[in-house]
Write a protein that holds these residues in place. Structure first.
Motif, short mmCIF file in Angstrom:
data_model
loop_
_atom_site.label_atom_id
_atom_site.label_comp_id
_atom_site.label_asym_id
_atom_site.label_seq_id
_atom_site.Cartn_x
_atom_site.Cartn_y
_atom_site.Cartn_z
N CYS A 240 23.56 55.23 -42.31
CA CYS A 240 24.45 55.92 -41.37
C CYS A 240 24.80 55.02 -40.19
N GLU A 241 23.80 54.36 -39.65
CA GLU A 241 24.06 53.49 -38.52
C GLU A 241 24.99 52.34 -38.92
N ALA A 242 24.77 51.81 -40.12
CA ALA A 242 25.64 50.74 -40.60
C ALA A 242 27.07 51.26 -40.84
N ALA A 243 27.17 52.48 -41.38
CA ALA A 243 28.50 53.05 -41.65
C ALA A 243 29.25 53.31 -40.34
N LEU A 244 28.55 53.83 -39.34
CA LEU A 244 29.20 54.07 -38.06
C LEU A 244 29.58 52.76 -37.37
N SER A 245 28.79 51.73 -37.58
CA SER A 245 29.15 50.42 -37.03
C SER A 245 30.44 49.91 -37.66
N LEU B 63 20.23 65.23 -43.20
CA LEU B 63 21.23 64.93 -42.17
C LEU B 63 22.01 63.68 -42.53
N SER B 64 21.30 62.63 -42.91
CA SER B 64 21.99 61.38 -43.22
C SER B 64 22.89 61.53 -44.44
N ALA B 65 22.47 62.35 -45.40
CA ALA B 65 23.33 62.57 -46.57
C ALA B 65 24.66 63.19 -46.16
N GLN B 66 24.61 64.10 -45.20
CA GLN B 66 25.85 64.73 -44.72
C GLN B 66 26.77 63.71 -44.05
N LEU C 226 31.81 60.51 -43.87
CA LEU C 226 32.57 59.29 -43.61
C LEU C 226 33.18 58.69 -44.88
N HIS C 227 32.61 59.01 -46.03
CA HIS C 227 33.03 58.37 -47.28
C HIS C 227 34.48 58.70 -47.61
N ASP C 228 35.24 57.66 -47.91
CA ASP C 228 36.65 57.80 -48.32
C ASP C 228 37.49 58.57 -47.30
N TRP D 260 36.32 62.77 -43.26
CA TRP D 260 36.35 63.33 -41.90
C TRP D 260 37.75 63.32 -41.31
N LEU D 261 38.52 62.30 -41.64
CA LEU D 261 39.89 62.20 -41.13
C LEU D 261 40.82 63.15 -41.89
N ASP D 262 40.61 63.27 -43.19
CA ASP D 262 41.43 64.21 -43.97
C ASP D 262 41.21 65.64 -43.49
N ASN D 263 39.96 66.00 -43.24
CA ASN D 263 39.67 67.35 -42.76
C ASN D 263 40.36 67.62 -41.43
N ALA D 264 40.28 66.64 -40.54
CA ALA D 264 40.89 66.81 -39.21
C ALA D 264 42.41 66.90 -39.31
N ARG D 265 43.01 66.09 -40.16
CA ARG D 265 44.47 66.17 -40.33
C ARG D 265 44.89 67.55 -40.83
#
Length: 355
Positions: free
Chosen positions: A40-45, A241-244, A249-251, A254-259
């Motif tokens: 998760c930390e790596a993905a957010l980075s 939590l990390s699985a969520q 973030l995958h693909d 999170w952005l598709d949901n927000a749009r």
């Protein structure tokens, strides 16, 4: 027709599937030291285009309170809007977890604060150690009135904070909604604009229990493991939590949901704006629609099954009320269309509520 909050809707199937998948291994390392937490930390980075320290927590109020506890001393002052969530909806949590820091509230149109408002308030800090030490500026993105700070506005606030030896915190409960509204990158909306720490929200945008405290300044994270544990926010089975977050973030989920949520809000806003007697009270910039409407129309819509909140503001004319509608990634478009149609029909009948 539930427009009370984006919290009322459930978990996105892909996130729920990830939680189920995390349950397949017989065992895993507990207390947030699972491989997923590091991923998760790596993905957010990668998302923020810079190394970050990230800590998963259970809710947004605690993300804010703990982030601020790492940014302000107990004798500090935290500048925020008078309608900010940390001021109105967190039951003095920031004051508790900072050990006594004072929230210094400011007015501002659309629930946004400005550098000028901060500068005006700072002119009163002339008594040295007899008052709070200005320590943090906290902004909400998107705000509690559904408005969005531009990148330039955030940068100006960051510069003001730095000029006075303060840090900049962002409450990002609806971070994704604000981001897709602006069309910028996560980096441009945060650390490149001077943000030191972010409460990164996902629960409102398809998660189950999905919040993270993200530090762009690693020095702020030095003792955060202890702060999280002391606050009861260290989940023993942290892999769920990390699985969520990884699924979120995958693909670009999170952005598709927000749009999707933002597009529904735009449709609702446009439809309500055409109803006689209704006025959109704030620019619809994320996934919340604020409107002024006759009290009678509000009652009719609620009686017909629409769920939404009246939202207190000053200066409303007699016979009118200020209301909030919130859309989510899962709000049916049919519900948006039905609400607009009911409002139009009720208005055409003189808002008498008869079918």
């Amino acid at each position: 027709m539930n427009f009370a909050s984006d919290n009322v809707y459930g978990v996105h199937p892909r996130i729920l599937e990830a939680v189920v998948a995390a349950n397949q291994p017989l065992t895993d390392v507990p207390y947030g030291h699972d491989d997923g937490a590091q991923a998760c930390e790596a993905a957010l980075s990668r998302v923020f285009e810079t190394p970050v320290r990230a800590f998963l927590v259970l809710n947004g109020s605690m993300a804010n309170s703990l982030a601020l506890s790492a940014m302000s001393p107990p004798f500090g002052g935290i500048f925020c809007h008078e309608g900010a969530h940390i001021q109105t909806d967190e039951c003095n949590g920031p004051e508790l977890f900072t050990g006594g820091a004072k929230l210094l509230t400011l007015p501002g149109e659309g629930n946004r604060i400005t550098p000028q408002a901060i500068e005006r308030r700072l002119r009163h800090f002339v008594h040295g150690e007899h008052g709070a030490r200005p320590s943090v500026v906290s902004i909400t993105q998107a705000t509690e009135l559904g408005t969005v700070y531009t990148v330039d506005e955030i940068s100006a606030l960051g510069a003001t904070a730095r000029a006075h030896g303060m840090r900049l915190h962002m409450d990002g409960a609806r971070f994704a909604n604000a981001l897709v509204s602006l069309g910028c990158t996560p980096a441009e909306m945060t650390w490149k604009a001077g943000v030191d720490a972010l409460s990164f929200g996902g629960t409102k945008n398809g998660g189950m229990i999905l919040e993270a405290v993200v530090f762009f300044d690693p020095a702020l994270a030095e003792d955060f493991l202890f702060r999280r544990k002391r606050a009861g926010q260290l989940l023993s089975k942290g892999r769920y939590l990390s699985a969520q977050l990884l699924a979120y973030l995958h693909d670009g989920l999170w952005l598709d949901n927000a749009r999707q949520a933002n597009a529904l809000a735009q449709a609702l806003s446009r439809g309500l704006a055409l109803v006689p007697g209704v006025r959109i009270a704030q620019p619809t910039q994320a996934n919340e629609v604020f409107a002024l409407m006759p009290v009678a129309l509000c009652g009719v819509l609620q009686a017909l099954g629409a769920v939404f909140h009246e939202w207190p503001v000053d200066g409303i004319d007699a016979g009118m009320t200020h209301v909030r509608f919130v859309t989510s990634w899962a709000t049916p478009m049919a519900d948006v269309s039905r609400l607009i149609a009911l409002a139009q029909q009720a208005s055409a009948r003189g808002v008498d509520g008869d079918d």
